[in-house]
Design an enzyme around this catalytic site. Structure first.
Site, PDB file in Angstrom:
ATOM      1  N   GLU A   1      32.726 -16.846  -1.005  1.00 16.52           N
ATOM      2  CA  GLU A   1      33.469 -16.685   0.251  1.00 16.52           C
ATOM      3  C   GLU A   1      33.641 -15.202   0.611  1.00 16.52           C
ATOM      4  OE1 GLU A   1      34.081 -19.202   2.079  1.00 16.52           O
ATOM      5  OE2 GLU A   1      34.494 -20.970   0.849  1.00 16.52           O
TER       6      GLU A   1
ATOM      7  N   HIS B   1      42.477 -18.351  -1.751  1.00 12.94           N
ATOM      8  CA  HIS B   1      42.011 -19.653  -1.260  1.00 12.94           C
ATOM      9  C   HIS B   1      42.069 -20.655  -2.401  1.00 12.94           C
ATOM     10  CE1 HIS B   1      39.447 -22.864   0.064  1.00 12.94           C
ATOM     11  NE2 HIS B   1      38.487 -22.541  -0.786  1.00 12.94           N
TER      12      HIS B   1
ATOM     13  N   HIS C   1      42.046 -25.274  -3.282  1.00  8.52           N
ATOM     14  CA  HIS C   1      41.833 -26.634  -2.779  1.00  8.52           C
ATOM     15  C   HIS C   1      43.108 -27.448  -3.002  1.00  8.52           C
ATOM     16  CE1 HIS C   1      37.173 -26.153  -3.323  1.00  8.52           C
ATOM     17  NE2 HIS C   1      37.697 -25.278  -2.478  1.00  8.52           N
TER      18      HIS C   1
ATOM     19  N   HIS D   1      39.065 -29.059   3.450  1.00  9.74           N
ATOM     20  CA  HIS D   1      38.620 -28.136   2.393  1.00  9.74           C
ATOM     21  C   HIS D   1      39.790 -27.550   1.594  1.00  9.74           C
ATOM     22  CE1 HIS D   1      35.846 -24.460   1.342  1.00  9.74           C
ATOM     23  NE2 HIS D   1      36.688 -24.737   0.373  1.00  9.74           N
TER      24      HIS D   1
END
Ligand code: 2HA
Ligand code: ZN
Length: 271
Positions: A125, A148, A150, A220
């Site tokens: 990413e 980030h 999940h 996501h």
């Protein structure tokens, strides 16, 4: 002449925070396999803006990041498990420096004193992290961190048609628990599904993060910004609690009442 990156006490403290949060992400069930990634702008933690890693190859960037010229970032490496990073950060963190033109970057292995010959490549990413870091430097310079993960409650919520907007999500989340409005008064942004790791998700995310400290990536996960790694983690933790309360009521077979608009309006804001 090449300059290795000297890991001073301030950088070591940031590494400790990354280690702590990597462990939380794993324990929370937010980081299956190699899920999740972290970047920290550590430029200001170094005494002077020298060119590090000058012996290393330059990797091209597809967008011009001249505003970040010579900035230095600590990033999780691609493919690394958060649970492994928590145990051995030297095997899962890498450092890059944007070059003087902003059109490429150089990278180094982690210099912890523990030799690590394995080449570490930044998170998949990377385009999103760097685009966000550029926006933060311009618009929110106190914010240095992007995390980030999940988060299942948000992957679930973003599967549901009526919650595919920032307005709908924030109305729901503010109503589930007073602390949500108290500590994340700007609420969450919504980024429609885009292939992970692409420039289109990067651009859409940057736009939403101009006005929200955190966004949901449809189907996501979450991506949060913060002054520190702990702060970005806390934002995701708080929002996931609200989402979970909604889902708990629903899975018990009830529709939650939510706080009224008046009750939400009365909540003091601390952020
Ligand atoms: O780093 O979570 O979105 C692995 C991912 C990609
Ligand atoms: Zn992901």
């Amino acid at each position: 002449m090449s300059h290795g990156l000297f890991l001073n006490e301030k950088i070591k403290n940031v590494i400790s925070e990354v280690v702590e949060v990597a462990q939380y992400l794993w324990e929370k069930g937010w980081a299956e396999r190699n899920a999740g990634n972290i970047s920290v702008n550590i430029t200001d933690l170094l005494p002077e803006r020298v060119n590090f890693f000058t012996d290393y190859d330059v990797y091209p960037l597809s967008v011009d990041l001249s505003y970040l010229a010579r900035n230095i970032f600590m990033l999780t490496a691609t493919g690394v498990r958060m649970r492994d990073l928590a145990k051995a950060p030297e095997k899962g963190l890498c450092f890059i420096q944007i070059d003087a033109t902003g059109k490429g970057y150089r990278m180094s292995e982690f210099r912890s004193g523990l030799p690590n010959r394995q080449k570490l490549i930044p998170t998949s990413e990377l385009p999103t992290h760097l685009a966000i870091q550029e926006m933060l430097k311009r618009s929110h310079p106190e914010m240095k961190v992007v995390v980030h993960a999940h988060v299942p409650e948000f992957i679930a919520l973003s599967q549901i048609k009526e919650f595919k907007s920032a307005v709908a999500l924030n109305k729901l989340l503010f109503g589930m628990h007073p602390e949500t409005k108290m500590f994340v008064p700007q609420g969450i942004g919504f980024v429609p599904y885009s292939l992970p790791g692409t420039e289109s998700i990067a651009m859409a995310t940057v736009k939403e993060l101009e006005t929200h400290p955190v966004v949901v990536w449809e189907k996501h996960g979450l991506l949060a910004t913060g002054i520190s790694v702990i702060e970005a983690y806390d934002t995701m933790d708080l929002l996931s609690k609200s989402a979970k309360i909604f889902l708990l009521c629903k899975s018990a077979g009830y529709d939650p009442e939510g706080l009224t608009n008046e009750q939400i309006g009365d909540i003091p804001q601390f952020s």
